[in-house]
Write a protein that holds these residues in place. Structure first.
Motif, PDB file in Angstrom:
ATOM      1  N   PHE A  46       0.869  -1.258   0.088  1.00  0.00           N
ATOM      2  CA  PHE A  46       0.082   0.040   0.030  1.00  0.00           C
ATOM      3  C   PHE A  46       0.693   1.329   0.063  1.00  0.00           C
ATOM      4  O   PHE A  46       2.198   1.238   0.275  1.00  0.00           O
ATOM      5  N   ALA A  47       0.224   2.464  -0.330  1.00  0.00           N
ATOM      6  CA  ALA A  47       0.947   3.666  -0.542  1.00  0.00           C
ATOM      7  C   ALA A  47       0.409   4.789   0.219  1.00  0.00           C
ATOM      8  O   ALA A  47      -0.894   4.680   0.204  1.00  0.00           O
ATOM      9  N   VAL A  48       1.063   5.566   0.872  1.00  0.00           N
ATOM     10  CA  VAL A  48       0.647   6.798   1.216  1.00  0.00           C
ATOM     11  C   VAL A  48       1.590   7.881   0.802  1.00  0.00           C
ATOM     12  O   VAL A  48       2.622   7.855   0.415  1.00  0.00           O
ATOM     13  N   GLY A  49       0.856   9.141   0.836  1.00  0.00           N
ATOM     14  CA  GLY A  49       1.640  10.427   0.508  1.00  0.00           C
ATOM     15  C   GLY A  49       2.971  10.527   1.303  1.00  0.00           C
ATOM     16  O   GLY A  49       2.881  10.248   2.586  1.00  0.00           O
ATOM     17  N   ARG A  50       3.732  11.049   0.613  1.00  0.00           N
ATOM     18  CA  ARG A  50       5.035  11.375   1.419  1.00  0.00           C
ATOM     19  C   ARG A  50       4.761  12.534   2.621  1.00  0.00           C
ATOM     20  O   ARG A  50       5.422  12.106   3.696  1.00  0.00           O
ATOM     21  N   ALA A  51       3.989  13.449   2.541  1.00  0.00           N
ATOM     22  CA  ALA A  51       3.588  14.221   3.613  1.00  0.00           C
ATOM     23  C   ALA A  51       2.950  13.280   4.901  1.00  0.00           C
ATOM     24  O   ALA A  51       3.227  13.742   6.054  1.00  0.00           O
ATOM     25  N   GLU A  52       2.149  12.572   4.513  1.00  0.00           N
ATOM     26  CA  GLU A  52       1.435  11.739   5.471  1.00  0.00           C
ATOM     27  C   GLU A  52       2.496  10.881   6.274  1.00  0.00           C
ATOM     28  O   GLU A  52       2.380  10.425   7.486  1.00  0.00           O
ATOM     29  N   TRP A  53       3.415  10.333   5.504  1.00  0.00           N
ATOM     30  CA  TRP A  53       4.504   9.328   6.038  1.00  0.00           C
ATOM     31  C   TRP A  53       5.262  10.136   6.997  1.00  0.00           C
ATOM     32  O   TRP A  53       5.681   9.592   8.035  1.00  0.00           O
ATOM     33  N   ALA A  54       5.618  11.384   6.725  1.00  0.00           N
ATOM     34  CA  ALA A  54       6.311  12.197   7.520  1.00  0.00           C
ATOM     35  C   ALA A  54       5.906  12.569   8.630  1.00  0.00           C
ATOM     36  O   ALA A  54       6.635  12.536   9.934  1.00  0.00           O
ATOM     37  N   PHE A  56       3.465  10.394  10.194  1.00  0.00           N
ATOM     38  CA  PHE A  56       3.355   9.122  10.661  1.00  0.00           C
ATOM     39  C   PHE A  56       4.973   8.915  11.553  1.00  0.00           C
ATOM     40  O   PHE A  56       4.903   8.808  12.543  1.00  0.00           O
ATOM     41  N   ALA A  57       5.905   9.142  10.684  1.00  0.00           N
ATOM     42  CA  ALA A  57       7.392   8.970  11.037  1.00  0.00           C
ATOM     43  C   ALA A  57       7.640   9.797  12.286  1.00  0.00           C
ATOM     44  O   ALA A  57       8.190   9.597  13.385  1.00  0.00           O
ATOM     45  N   GLY A  58       7.195  11.295  12.300  1.00  0.00           N
ATOM     46  CA  GLY A  58       7.398  12.193  13.446  1.00  0.00           C
ATOM     47  C   GLY A  58       6.628  11.467  14.414  1.00  0.00           C
ATOM     48  O   GLY A  58       7.302  11.697  15.784  1.00  0.00           O
ATOM     49  N   PHE A  59       5.462  11.079  14.414  1.00  0.00           N
ATOM     50  CA  PHE A  59       4.693  10.635  15.623  1.00  0.00           C
ATOM     51  C   PHE A  59       5.475   9.479  16.242  1.00  0.00           C
ATOM     52  O   PHE A  59       5.414   9.390  17.514  1.00  0.00           O
ATOM     53  N   VAL A  60       5.782   8.502  15.578  1.00  0.00           N
ATOM     54  CA  VAL A  60       6.375   7.293  16.098  1.00  0.00           C
ATOM     55  C   VAL A  60       7.472   7.602  16.678  1.00  0.00           C
ATOM     56  O   VAL A  60       8.027   7.174  17.785  1.00  0.00           O
ATOM     57  N   ALA A  61       8.512   8.728  16.007  1.00  0.00           N
ATOM     58  CA  ALA A  61       9.808   9.007  16.715  1.00  0.00           C
ATOM     59  C   ALA A  61       9.687   9.489  18.139  1.00  0.00           C
ATOM     60  O   ALA A  61      10.535   9.589  19.166  1.00  0.00           O
ATOM     61  N   GLN A  62       8.393  10.342  18.386  1.00  0.00           N
ATOM     62  CA  GLN A  62       8.210  10.801  19.810  1.00  0.00           C
ATOM     63  C   GLN A  62       7.746   9.824  20.766  1.00  0.00           C
ATOM     64  O   GLN A  62       7.784  10.009  21.964  1.00  0.00           O
TER      65      GLN A  62
END
Length: 63
Positions: A46-54, A56-62
């Motif tokens: 599946f694919a997500v937009g790059r902004a949405e991925w960023a 998500f990754a920022g949320f996980v990093a916190q």
């Protein structure tokens, strides 16, 4: 958005273990980030937009 994913450069996180257990792989393309199950690469990704991925990754990093 999962057609044509075989030519993408897939990779796992550096935190991923070498025992082949549960993990996902991602491939970064111009318009999206593609995600798939590393144990079953024949299943559709599946694919997500790059902004949405960023976001998500920022949320996980916190965490």
């Amino acid at each position: 958005m999962n057609s044509g994913t075989s030519e993408l450069a897939w990779f796992k996180s550096s935190y991923s273990g070498s025992q082949g257990d549960s993990c996902v792989e991602i491939a970064i393309a111009e318009q999206a980030v593609h995600v798939r199950d590393s144990k079953d690469v024949a299943r559709p990704a599946f694919a997500v937009g790059r902004a949405e991925w960023a976001r998500f990754a920022g949320f996980v990093a916190q965490r």
